[in-house]
Design a protein around this motif. Structure first.
Motif, mmCIF file in Angstrom:
data_model
loop_
_atom_site.group_PDB
_atom_site.id
_atom_site.type_symbol
_atom_site.label_atom_id
_atom_site.label_comp_id
_atom_site.label_asym_id
_atom_site.label_seq_id
_atom_site.Cartn_x
_atom_site.Cartn_y
_atom_site.Cartn_z
ATOM 1 N N VAL A 145 0.861 -1.183 0.000
ATOM 2 C CA VAL A 145 0.000 0.000 0.000
ATOM 3 C C VAL A 145 0.891 1.224 0.000
ATOM 4 O O VAL A 145 2.069 1.160 0.365
ATOM 5 N N GLY A 146 0.328 2.333 -0.393
ATOM 6 C CA GLY A 146 1.106 3.552 -0.483
ATOM 7 C C GLY A 146 1.464 4.119 0.877
ATOM 8 O O GLY A 146 0.960 3.674 1.913
ATOM 9 N N PRO A 147 2.340 5.111 0.889
ATOM 10 C CA PRO A 147 2.699 5.774 2.146
ATOM 11 C C PRO A 147 1.517 6.566 2.705
ATOM 12 O O PRO A 147 0.598 6.941 1.972
ATOM 13 N N GLU A 148 1.539 6.789 3.987
ATOM 14 C CA GLU A 148 0.520 7.577 4.689
ATOM 15 C C GLU A 148 -0.865 6.949 4.628
ATOM 16 O O GLU A 148 -1.881 7.636 4.743
ATOM 17 N N VAL A 149 -0.919 5.620 4.449
ATOM 18 C CA VAL A 149 -2.195 4.907 4.402
ATOM 19 C C VAL A 149 -2.272 3.939 5.576
ATOM 20 O O VAL A 149 -1.409 3.084 5.735
ATOM 21 N N MET A 150 -3.302 4.067 6.381
ATOM 22 C CA MET A 150 -3.528 3.144 7.491
ATOM 23 C C MET A 150 -4.688 2.231 7.129
ATOM 24 O O MET A 150 -5.714 2.689 6.616
ATOM 25 N N THR A 151 -4.527 0.937 7.397
ATOM 26 C CA THR A 151 -5.566 -0.041 7.088
ATOM 27 C C THR A 151 -6.099 -0.651 8.372
ATOM 28 O O THR A 151 -5.332 -1.131 9.214
ATOM 29 N N TYR A 183 -2.572 -1.770 10.375
ATOM 30 C CA TYR A 183 -1.180 -1.702 9.945
ATOM 31 C C TYR A 183 -0.976 -0.515 9.015
ATOM 32 O O TYR A 183 -1.914 -0.009 8.392
ATOM 33 N N TRP A 184 0.292 -0.061 8.942
ATOM 34 C CA TRP A 184 0.662 0.988 7.992
ATOM 35 C C TRP A 184 2.173 0.923 7.750
ATOM 36 O O TRP A 184 2.945 0.569 8.632
ATOM 37 N N ARG A 185 2.571 1.252 6.524
ATOM 38 C CA ARG A 185 3.989 1.247 6.175
ATOM 39 C C ARG A 185 4.700 2.422 6.826
ATOM 40 O O ARG A 185 4.144 3.510 6.955
ATOM 41 N N LEU A 186 5.947 2.178 7.197
ATOM 42 C CA LEU A 186 6.749 3.220 7.813
ATOM 43 C C LEU A 186 7.667 3.870 6.782
ATOM 44 O O LEU A 186 8.173 3.186 5.880
ATOM 45 N N PRO A 187 7.910 5.156 6.893
ATOM 46 C CA PRO A 187 8.797 5.838 5.931
ATOM 47 C C PRO A 187 10.191 5.237 5.895
ATOM 48 O O PRO A 187 10.840 5.195 4.852
#
Length: 399
Positions: A191-197, A208-212
């Motif tokens: 998933v793209g940055p700044e996206v929380m699921t 979950y969300w991706r970290l920079p």
């Protein structure tokens, strides 16, 4: 008799305490924070969310930029049900992102800002009692020391000692039936940055969300019958907790992969999740409650820290402009409807966090209707996230 507050003893140095004390100093009231930890809380708690309205409230004490500097923005949110159904959660485009940050970092920044404004901190102070002296009050601590002030502010969290002393009949916190864990996985979700699921898995909820900097931070609300105390949590090893979590999330995508690629030593346990039912008595005499001590919504709201910040600032504004009894009453009138409405909405979401097979089948059918009605961001998020405290406006009794 002193009618306007000129000094305040704030009990609790988490989020609400330093903010309230800083706002009190801005209002011309000398404030000292008394914290039970032996020093500034470090390594306490995990990741929390700060909504746009919370960050906006921090502008009043000049802490908004420092807080943004330690956080990661979240500008979009998804909701998934099982493996097949994904929905984009409607957002407001004009309020700015939500921020995720470590609680310990937030404590540090708020403490530093409050100290810069002239707030004093005293550590290692466990509150044992409050003695109301009519035109002031005295906090009595377990080490035999005392602190007198015109008002005592209970900012001591969901297990508040001040709440019990304000009114012994006030309810305590309610266990949600879930224990919170989080960690950073080496697996990077697509998933793209700044996206929380927000994911409703087969047996339990997770997010979950991706970290920079790489990897994916995840958090789970593990259904658990008993609210295990910290000692009992520690008696179970991280490896054993990870094995238990893998069983719960084994059929979820990407939940299972997130857990499998998380080293056990990274697992952080934050213990049982609590919420506050409606508290009948917010203040008595010279003592008043603020933050989680009086309104702790489910973490589903994403508003716990933000509401605590707002309430601390509104309390200071009321004490700036009104005699103590009228100030406390005005503060409660300003805050109670807002916080209880948000808590009630979050409680509905909380009940769906372990949906089971039937709900898994029904939720995809109901979700479009929910988005059309309850999920209209102008109707739901607008009044929450656009809220702004007018610090310069005089607080009025009876309003």
């Amino acid at each position: 008799m002193t009618t306007r507050a000129r000094t305040a003893a704030v009990i609790g140095g988490g989020v609400a305490g330093p903010v309230t004390a800083a706002a009190l100093v801005k209002a011309g009231i000398e404030a000292t924070v008394y914290e039970s930890y032996p020093g500034r809380p470090e390594g306490v708690g995990g990741t929390l969310a700060l909504a746009a309205n919370g960050k906006r409230a921090l502008e009043i004490i000049g802490a908004d930029e420092a807080v943004a500097a330690i956080g990661d923005p979240v500008s979009a949110q998804n909701l998934t049900i099982g493996k097949r159904h994904r929905f984009t959660v409607p957002q407001l485009g004009d309020v700015g992102p939500m921020w995720t940050l470590h609680r310990a970092d937030l404590h540090r920044v708020l403490h530093e800002r409050a100290e810069a404004m002239g707030v004093k901190f005293v550590f290692g102070k466990h509150l044992d009692g409050i003695r109301d002296d009519g035109d002031g009050a005295t906090a009595v601590f377990g080490d035999g020391t005392e602190a007198s002030a015109d008002v005592i502010v209970g900012a001591d969290g969901v297990h508040s000692a001040v709440r019990r002393l304000v009114d012994a009949a006030n309810p305590g916190p309610k266990y949600t039936g879930m224990i919170s864990f989080e960690a950073v996985s080496e697996h990077e979700v697509p998933v793209g940055p700044e996206v929380m699921t927000f994911a409703f898995g087969k047996r339990a909820y997770y997010l979950y969300w991706r970290l920079p900097q790489g990897g994916t931070r995840w958090g789970v609300n593990l259904p658990f019958v008993d609210p295990l105390p910290a000692k009992a949590l520690r008696e179970t090893s991280n490896e054993d907790w990870m094995a238990r979590l893998l069983k719960i999330y084994a059929d979820d995508d990407p939940g299972a992969e997130l857990l499998r690629r998380t080293p056990a030593e990274r697992l952080l346990s934050h213990g049982p999740l609590w919420i506050m039912p409606s508290v009948p008595v917010w203040h008595r005499g010279r003592a008043v409650l603020v933050g989680d001590s009086v309104h702790a919504p489910s973490n589903s709201s994403g508003q716990g820290a933000s509401l605590a910040i707002e309430s601390g600032i509104e309390l200071a504004r009321c004490l700036r402009d009104l005699p103590v009894p009228e100030a406390f009453a005005a503060y409660e009138r300003l805050r109670r409807p807002r916080v209880e409405r948000i808590a009630a909405n979050a409680a509905k979401i909380n009940r769906a966090k372990a949906p089971g097979a039937f709900a898994q089948a029904v939720m995809p059918l109901m979700m479009p209707l929910m988005f059309k009605t309850a999920m209209d961001p102008e109707k739901t998020l607008g009044p929450i996230q656009r809220h702004r405290i007018d610090w310069d406006a005089p607080a009025a009794a009876g309003v």
